[in-house]
Design a protein around this motif. Sequence first.
Motif, PDB file in Angstrom:
ATOM      1  N   PRO A  34      58.320  74.987  48.999  1.00 41.18           N
ATOM      2  CA  PRO A  34      57.233  74.264  48.556  1.00 41.18           C
ATOM      3  C   PRO A  34      56.311  75.667  48.014  1.00 41.18           C
ATOM      4  N   VAL A  35      55.880  75.455  46.705  1.00 42.49           N
ATOM      5  CA  VAL A  35      54.915  76.121  46.244  1.00 42.49           C
ATOM      6  C   VAL A  35      53.506  75.452  45.675  1.00 42.49           C
ATOM      7  N   GLY A  36      53.945  74.392  44.924  1.00 41.47           N
ATOM      8  CA  GLY A  36      52.525  73.874  44.681  1.00 41.47           C
ATOM      9  C   GLY A  36      52.772  72.273  44.530  1.00 41.47           C
ATOM     10  N   ILE A  37      51.601  71.443  44.734  1.00 43.75           N
ATOM     11  CA  ILE A  37      51.663  70.090  44.455  1.00 43.75           C
ATOM     12  C   ILE A  37      50.456  69.275  43.828  1.00 43.75           C
ATOM     13  N   ALA A  38      50.685  68.273  43.189  1.00 40.40           N
ATOM     14  CA  ALA A  38      49.569  67.507  42.633  1.00 40.40           C
ATOM     15  C   ALA A  38      49.761  66.150  43.041  1.00 40.40           C
ATOM     16  N   TYR A  39      48.772  65.332  43.318  1.00 37.71           N
ATOM     17  CA  TYR A  39      48.897  63.884  43.424  1.00 37.71           C
ATOM     18  C   TYR A  39      47.709  63.160  42.578  1.00 37.71           C
ATOM     19  N   VAL A  40      48.191  62.187  41.607  1.00 37.07           N
ATOM     20  CA  VAL A  40      47.288  61.510  40.671  1.00 37.07           C
ATOM     21  C   VAL A  40      47.727  60.003  40.892  1.00 37.07           C
ATOM     22  N   ALA A  41      46.782  59.402  40.855  1.00 39.53           N
ATOM     23  CA  ALA A  41      46.639  57.850  40.929  1.00 39.53           C
ATOM     24  C   ALA A  41      45.570  57.083  40.069  1.00 39.53           C
ATOM     25  N   PRO A  42      45.828  55.943  39.641  1.00 45.09           N
ATOM     26  CA  PRO A  42      45.092  55.206  38.803  1.00 45.09           C
ATOM     27  C   PRO A  42      43.908  54.719  39.822  1.00 45.09           C
ATOM     28  N   GLU A  43      42.853  54.555  39.335  1.00 46.14           N
ATOM     29  CA  GLU A  43      41.541  54.038  40.007  1.00 46.14           C
ATOM     30  C   GLU A  43      41.747  52.631  40.060  1.00 46.14           C
ATOM     31  N   ARG A  44      41.880  51.793  41.301  1.00 44.79           N
ATOM     32  CA  ARG A  44      41.673  50.519  41.338  1.00 44.79           C
ATOM     33  C   ARG A  44      40.560  49.724  40.906  1.00 44.79           C
ATOM     34  N   MET A  45      40.855  48.607  40.268  1.00 42.04           N
ATOM     35  CA  MET A  45      40.063  47.750  39.567  1.00 42.04           C
ATOM     36  C   MET A  45      39.475  48.317  38.067  1.00 42.04           C
ATOM     37  N   THR A  46      40.115  49.261  37.753  1.00 45.64           N
ATOM     38  CA  THR A  46      39.681  49.784  36.521  1.00 45.64           C
ATOM     39  C   THR A  46      40.980  49.733  35.477  1.00 45.64           C
ATOM     40  N   GLU A  47      40.632  49.997  34.127  1.00 44.32           N
ATOM     41  CA  GLU A  47      41.566  50.039  33.215  1.00 44.32           C
ATOM     42  C   GLU A  47      41.438  51.528  32.682  1.00 44.32           C
ATOM     43  N   GLY A  48      42.286  52.220  32.598  1.00 41.34           N
ATOM     44  CA  GLY A  48      42.372  53.664  32.283  1.00 41.34           C
ATOM     45  C   GLY A  48      41.810  54.871  32.818  1.00 41.34           C
ATOM     46  N   THR A  49      41.491  54.444  33.988  1.00 38.31           N
ATOM     47  CA  THR A  49      40.764  55.411  34.857  1.00 38.31           C
ATOM     48  C   THR A  49      41.834  56.155  36.043  1.00 38.31           C
ATOM     49  N   TRP A  50      41.757  57.217  35.976  1.00 34.45           N
ATOM     50  CA  TRP A  50      42.966  58.045  36.730  1.00 34.45           C
ATOM     51  C   TRP A  50      42.108  59.117  37.674  1.00 34.45           C
ATOM     52  N   ASN A  51      42.547  59.148  38.942  1.00 40.25           N
ATOM     53  CA  ASN A  51      42.071  60.270  39.660  1.00 40.25           C
ATOM     54  C   ASN A  51      43.002  61.290  39.969  1.00 40.25           C
ATOM     55  N   LEU A  52      42.782  62.755  39.919  1.00 40.46           N
ATOM     56  CA  LEU A  52      43.464  63.597  40.598  1.00 40.46           C
ATOM     57  C   LEU A  52      42.718  64.284  41.897  1.00 40.46           C
ATOM     58  N   TYR A  53      43.548  63.642  42.841  1.00 43.67           N
ATOM     59  CA  TYR A  53      43.190  63.699  44.270  1.00 43.67           C
ATOM     60  C   TYR A  53      43.431  65.101  44.806  1.00 43.67           C
ATOM     61  N   LEU A  54      44.627  65.644  44.398  1.00 44.68           N
ATOM     62  CA  LEU A  54      45.023  66.849  44.854  1.00 44.68           C
ATOM     63  C   LEU A  54      45.990  67.856  44.067  1.00 44.68           C
ATOM     64  N   ILE A  55      45.515  69.042  44.118  1.00 44.61           N
ATOM     65  CA  ILE A  55      46.416  69.971  43.265  1.00 44.61           C
ATOM     66  C   ILE A  55      46.057  71.424  44.252  1.00 44.61           C
ATOM     67  N   ALA A  56      47.238  71.910  44.497  1.00 41.35           N
ATOM     68  CA  ALA A  56      47.164  73.052  45.307  1.00 41.35           C
ATOM     69  C   ALA A  56      48.416  73.985  44.834  1.00 41.35           C
ATOM     70  N   VAL A  57      48.235  75.314  44.831  1.00 38.98           N
ATOM     71  CA  VAL A  57      49.509  76.141  44.836  1.00 38.98           C
ATOM     72  C   VAL A  57      49.678  77.380  45.909  1.00 38.98           C
ATOM     73  N   HIS A  58      50.527  77.340  46.364  1.00 40.58           N
ATOM     74  CA  HIS A  58      50.699  78.413  47.667  1.00 40.58           C
ATOM     75  C   HIS A  58      49.923  79.565  47.265  1.00 40.58           C
ATOM     76  N   PRO A  59      49.096  80.393  48.246  1.00 42.49           N
ATOM     77  CA  PRO A  59      48.495  81.572  47.690  1.00 42.49           C
ATOM     78  C   PRO A  59      49.192  82.624  47.350  1.00 42.49           C
ATOM     79  N   ASP A  60      50.438  82.682  47.879  1.00 39.86           N
ATOM     80  CA  ASP A  60      51.307  83.794  47.310  1.00 39.86           C
ATOM     81  C   ASP A  60      52.003  83.525  45.996  1.00 39.86           C
ATOM     82  N   ARG A  61      51.748  82.207  45.479  1.00 42.05           N
ATOM     83  CA  ARG A  61      52.205  82.092  44.226  1.00 42.05           C
ATOM     84  C   ARG A  61      51.158  81.687  43.273  1.00 42.05           C
ATOM     85  N   GLN A  62      49.912  81.874  43.265  1.00 45.18           N
ATOM     86  CA  GLN A  62      48.796  81.839  42.594  1.00 45.18           C
ATOM     87  C   GLN A  62      48.647  82.693  41.590  1.00 45.18           C
TER      88      GLN A  62
END
Length: 84
Positions: free
Chosen positions: A22-50
Amino acid sequence: MSTSTTKPIVQTSWLTDDDNGPVGIAYVAPERMTEGTWNLYLIAVHPDRQRQGRGAALLAQVEQIVSEARRTYSAGGNIRAGEL
């Protein structure tokens, strides 16, 4: 015969960067009860691979997913989990 409009079925998306572990991860999801709104909840990269452009690549993928979801939503289509 009646007609109805189908709202898109939008799923959350996990993206990973794997380089023999594992080197990096991202998590994205639509905002509930909206149209067209998305949230980027997580984005991370291992320190050795930054500072190698991996975070930027993950973010570019997130932007592509959200852009495609918005186009599909605007067209009135459905998005299946496997298509994200």
